[in-house]
Design a protein around this motif. Structure first.
Motif, mmCIF file in Angstrom:
data_model
loop_
_atom_site.group_PDB
_atom_site.id
_atom_site.type_symbol
_atom_site.label_atom_id
_atom_site.label_comp_id
_atom_site.label_asym_id
_atom_site.label_seq_id
_atom_site.Cartn_x
_atom_site.Cartn_y
_atom_site.Cartn_z
ATOM 1 N N GLU B 394 0.866 -1.179 0.000
ATOM 2 C CA GLU B 394 0.000 0.000 0.000
ATOM 3 C C GLU B 394 0.897 1.221 0.000
ATOM 4 N N VAL B 395 0.327 2.327 -0.446
ATOM 5 C CA VAL B 395 1.144 3.524 -0.595
ATOM 6 C C VAL B 395 0.234 4.743 -0.469
ATOM 7 N N ARG B 396 0.762 5.797 0.121
ATOM 8 C CA ARG B 396 -0.024 7.033 0.164
ATOM 9 C C ARG B 396 -0.083 7.630 -1.238
ATOM 10 N N THR B 436 1.105 -5.663 3.804
ATOM 11 C CA THR B 436 0.142 -4.808 4.493
ATOM 12 C C THR B 436 -0.423 -5.536 5.715
#
Lengths: 330, 511
Positions: B394-396, B436
């Motif tokens: 996951e990534v911003r 995650t």
């Protein structure tokens, strides 16, 4: 292709000056599985808070090199493969406690270092002079009310939370306090139950772990905890006004005084910080700050002129100066 | 709405009339097979309407519409195929052909949720669809297409091609040739247009496909379809709000065959053949059969028959999973069917009563089972030509809802990435590595896979699935054969908000 986006919003890891050169790692990635409260929520994920720094560094290198792989180690391998050696050091230092440092750097070294940085003007409570000032002070009631309730912040960014818990507990039965299942039937504020539903709307637990609270946000949190806060910003008030506010707050048993300052300016390691004020000593014109980072420093008497400068510092989150929050029970 | 169907089915009683309408060569029938067993009437869960293939061809129209429908006695806005929640069940045989016209009768798309010029840093490569939107956020919620989930058919042309686009007001005819050696079991159809998948399945678009030869189910064994959906249960104005439907915490209403907390009836000792499908977007649904007073014999997972029937107490349904289970009334009485508590990464999902099972005393014991069907041979070590790691992350990302996008191998969905490129008629071993804190049920199109290890621990019976959960902060190792069909398709997380937020990757099978 990197798994960690290294350039992202900085975590408080980089606070120590020695790390300033290192590209900041998004420790949020670690926290998402290893948990922000130190309790593992995923069965096979270990608790790493408080693990040996040396062990963590070696483990991260072993994942990165592929020496540790297979099964769930593949997860850490994917996470560690893009970390630089410096970033591994940074993360190990953040999550770890290094036994060798504890042995070779007793607290007196830190105090000495900070005292030198402040031209010897900080006086720690643990010294003869520091203890004597408490006895001499005419504004020392809050020391005896609040000090018994001070607990160290549970994260580097939880100074405001630990401060609120201490201050609110010091009101004892004058304030309705929450009852945790773990402490049933005794009411007590903890660094967890400060986050009631309203406060989570202001900032989540994880959000505070990431970058703490501003003075305004501390005021908001307190309004949701059945007390009346008033915030006083240093850049809008003279040093005399700030001192009078402290003295008045300390004189009233129904009021507590919370300090938001930059501890780097008073010569200590670190930057933005929050702690309760416990006493004022007129002869030396100094203020006793009950440091909620007790693992770093014991309470210190800080000269008022230094403290005022430390409150004038601009908080990069709020773009405003720091100051005081006076907390009153209804 | 659902009451009318119940009443119809009951009204026709045991008669084999069936309010049949003929559509092309296919037989559409409102008749419920359960009726032959005096089941599916008032006070019992009815099967959805069914469409059978005739003379090797299933020809029909699926027509999604948007309408207000009473679900839990409250009006909800649903997208449904042919006005049904779920859509009609399609019944075909191996070797049949399906000709399905998808007639998109959904309303025109709303203007884009976020204009591209809000994010000048992102170039045209980030855009998918006709408007300025991205691969990491929902958009064009009424644009659709069709996917034949789990089916081993061609991904090309107008077959199971999820890269096709069917805009509101337009129609497209899919032609799917089912191979003669197709596995016998339960599959499903649903939309798969990247950007609108979560919204459309979350508001009801799904239906069952049963592939089986003539006389697969013996006449004395009632077949009950149990299609579990979790439609978004917000107030009407918010039903299409991504801030809501992209969240695990969104209110979701569990329905079985479109009914809210129905009762399922059977008699003690009697057997029923349950075709269970979790046709939903986000929540897992663990079931405990012993708690429902049932003895359960599992015969198929995700459309692949087990080598031998296996008695089970519990099954974990991930979004998209099917389980073919022969159940037997064991404990007379009224039992709750409960979505068992599930630890969804860091979030504990509480138990929820989704139906009731009424077991009446005095049934006729039965040992009926569906006909045996072939399981694919185990994929051996010698067959594996390549091992890969597929890393989930996951990534911003400010373009995504909640600023959170999902990644596979470090990137959110990119239509131009083709590094998963197995050769036709080979087998590979893939390890999904989940970095995650949340489980991801990973689905691979076209070819089923065999689970060989979870978190590095070998799974002894190596079950076949097309969708299987990769544990939070864990790994899932699978083997799959790329057989019969070359071409392009995808693998993705079947938590559909994750898919729409980028957790999808292209696969290209080359010859």
């Amino acid at each position: 292709m990197s798994i960690l986006r290294l350039a992202f919003a900085a975590f408080a890891v980089a606070a120590a000056p020695v790390l300033a050169e290192v590209q900041t790692v998004n420790a949020q990635t670690c926290l998402s599985c290893h948990s922000v409260d130190g309790v593992a929520h995923i069965d096979h994920v270990p608790i790493i808070h408080g693990q040996s720094e040396t062990y963590l560094r070696h483990a991260l290198h072993a994942y990165k090199s592929g020496q540790r792989s297979g099964g769930t180690a593949d997860v850490m391998q994917a996470v560690a493969q893009d970390l630089s050696a410096a970033q591994i050091d940074q993360l190990a230092a953040f999550f770890g406690t290094d036994a060798s440092i504890v042995q070779t750097a007793p607290i007196s070294h830190l105090i000495k270092a900070s005292a030198e940085g402040a031209d010897g003007r900080l006086v720690y409570l643990t010294t003869k002079e520091g203890s004597a000032r408490v006895v001499e002070s005419r504004f020392n009631g809050d020391y005896f009310r609040v000090a018994p309730y001070v607990e160290s912040e549970k994260f580097l960014t939880f100074c405001s939370i630990a401060t609120m818990a201490a201050v609110l507990n010091s009101f004892e039965d004058a304030l309705k306090r929450p009852i945790d299942t773990a402490r049933y039937p005794y009411p007590y504020f903890t660094q967890d139950n400060i986050f009631n539903e309203d406060n989570q709307q202001v900032k989540t637990f994880e959000g505070v772990v990431t970058d703490g609270l501003t003075l305004d946000q501390i005021g908001l949190f307190l309004t949701h905890l059945d007390v009346r806060p008033s915030t006083i910003f240093a850049d809008e008030n003279s040093i005399e006004h700030m001192r009078n506010a402290i003295m008045e707050g300390l004189s009233d048993p129904a009021v507590r005084v919370i300090l938001n300052y930059n501890r780097g300016i008073v010569g200590q390691n670190g930057s933005g910080h929050v702690s309760p004020i416990a006493a004022y000593h007129q002869p030396s014109n100094s203020v006793l700050v009950l440091d909620v980072a007790g693992y770093k420093y014991p309470p210190a008497w800080i000269p008022m002129d230094m403290l005022y400068k430390a409150m004038l510092d601009v908080d990069t989150s709020s773009k405003r100066s720091r100051g005081l929050a006076l907390v009153r029970t209804f | 709405m659902h009451n009318r169907r119940q009443i119809m089915a009951f009204g026709l009683g045991g008669l084999a009339l069936g309010g049949a309408t003929i559509t092309g060569l296919s037989r559409a029938s409102a008749k419920d097979g359960l009726a032959e067993h005096a089941l599916g009437g008032v006070g019992d869960l009815a099967n959805p309407p069914q469409i059978h293939s005739q003379n090797g061809l299933l020809q029909t129209t699926l027509r999604p519409t948007l309408a207000e429908v009473l679900v839990d006695e409250q009006p909800r806005k649903l997208r449904r195929y042919n006005d049904g929640l779920p859509g009609p069940t399609l019944r075909v045989k191996p070797g049949d052909r399906m000709e399905i016209t998808l007639e998109n009768a959904l309303p025109p798309n709303a203007p884009p949720l976020r204009a591209l010029d809000t994010f000048p840093a992102f170039g045209p490569g980030d855009i998918c669809g006709p408007v300025g939107t991205t691969h990491v956020a929902p958009h064009d919620l009424n644009t659709t297409n069709l996917h034949f989930h789990g089916m081993h058919v061609s991904p090309k042309g107008n077959s199971d091609n999820v890269f096709l686009t069917v805009e509101p007001g337009s129609a497209f005819t899919y032609e799917v040739q089912i191979p003669d050696n197709h596995p016998i079991g339960a599959f499903w159809y649903h939309p798969h247009w990247h950007g609108s998948v979560a919204a459309q399945i979350g508001t009801g678009m799904a239906g069952l496909i049963l592939v089986e030869p003539e006389d697969y189910v013996p006449p004395g064994l009632p077949e009950r379809q149990v299609i579990i959906q979790t439609v978004i249960g917000s107030d009407l104005a918010a039903f299409d709000d991504p801030q809501q439907f992209m969240s695990l915490q969104a209110p979701r209403i569990f329905t079985l065959n479109g009914q809210f907390r129905p009762t399922i009836r059977l008699r003690q000792g009697e057997r029923q053949f349950w075709r269970i499908l979790l046709a939903n977007d986000f929540q897992f649904c663990p079931l405990n059969f012993a708690d429902m007073g049932l003895r359960a014999i599992l015969i198929g997972r995700d459309g692949i028959p087990l080598p031998a029937p296996k008695e089970v107490d519990r099954l974990l349904l991930s979004p998209g999973n099917r389980f073919d289970v022969v159940v037997e009334g064991a404990q007379p009485g009224l039992h709750d069917m409960v979505r068992q508590p599930y630890r969804h990464g860091l979030v504990d999902l509480e138990e929820r009563i989704i139906a009731q099972v009424q077991i009446e005393a005095g049934g006729m014991p039965s040992d009926l089972m569906p006909a045996p069907a072939a399981t694919p041979p185990d994929i051996t070590d010698a067959e594996i030509v390549r091992s890969r790691k597929v890393v989930l992350g996951e990534v911003r990302d400010p373009r995504a809802v909640f600023d959170l996008a999902f990644t596979i191998d470090g990137q959110s969905y990119d239509p131009n990435t083709w590094h998963l490129d197995p050769k036709l008629n080979t087998a590979e071993e893939w390890t999904f590595v989940n970095t995650t804190a949340y489980p991801h049920p990973m689905h691979i199109h076209i070819n089923p896979f065999q689970v060989v290890a979870i978190n590095g621990v070998p799974v002894p019976d190596r079950p076949w699935y097309d969708t299987c959960v990769v544990p939070a902060a864990g790994t899932l190792t699978i083997r799959t054969r790329f057989e019969d069909f070359d071409g392009d398709f995808v693998t993705h997380c079947h938590i559909l908000p994750h898919e729409d937020a980028g957790m999808m990757m292209n696969i290209r099978i080359t010859t």
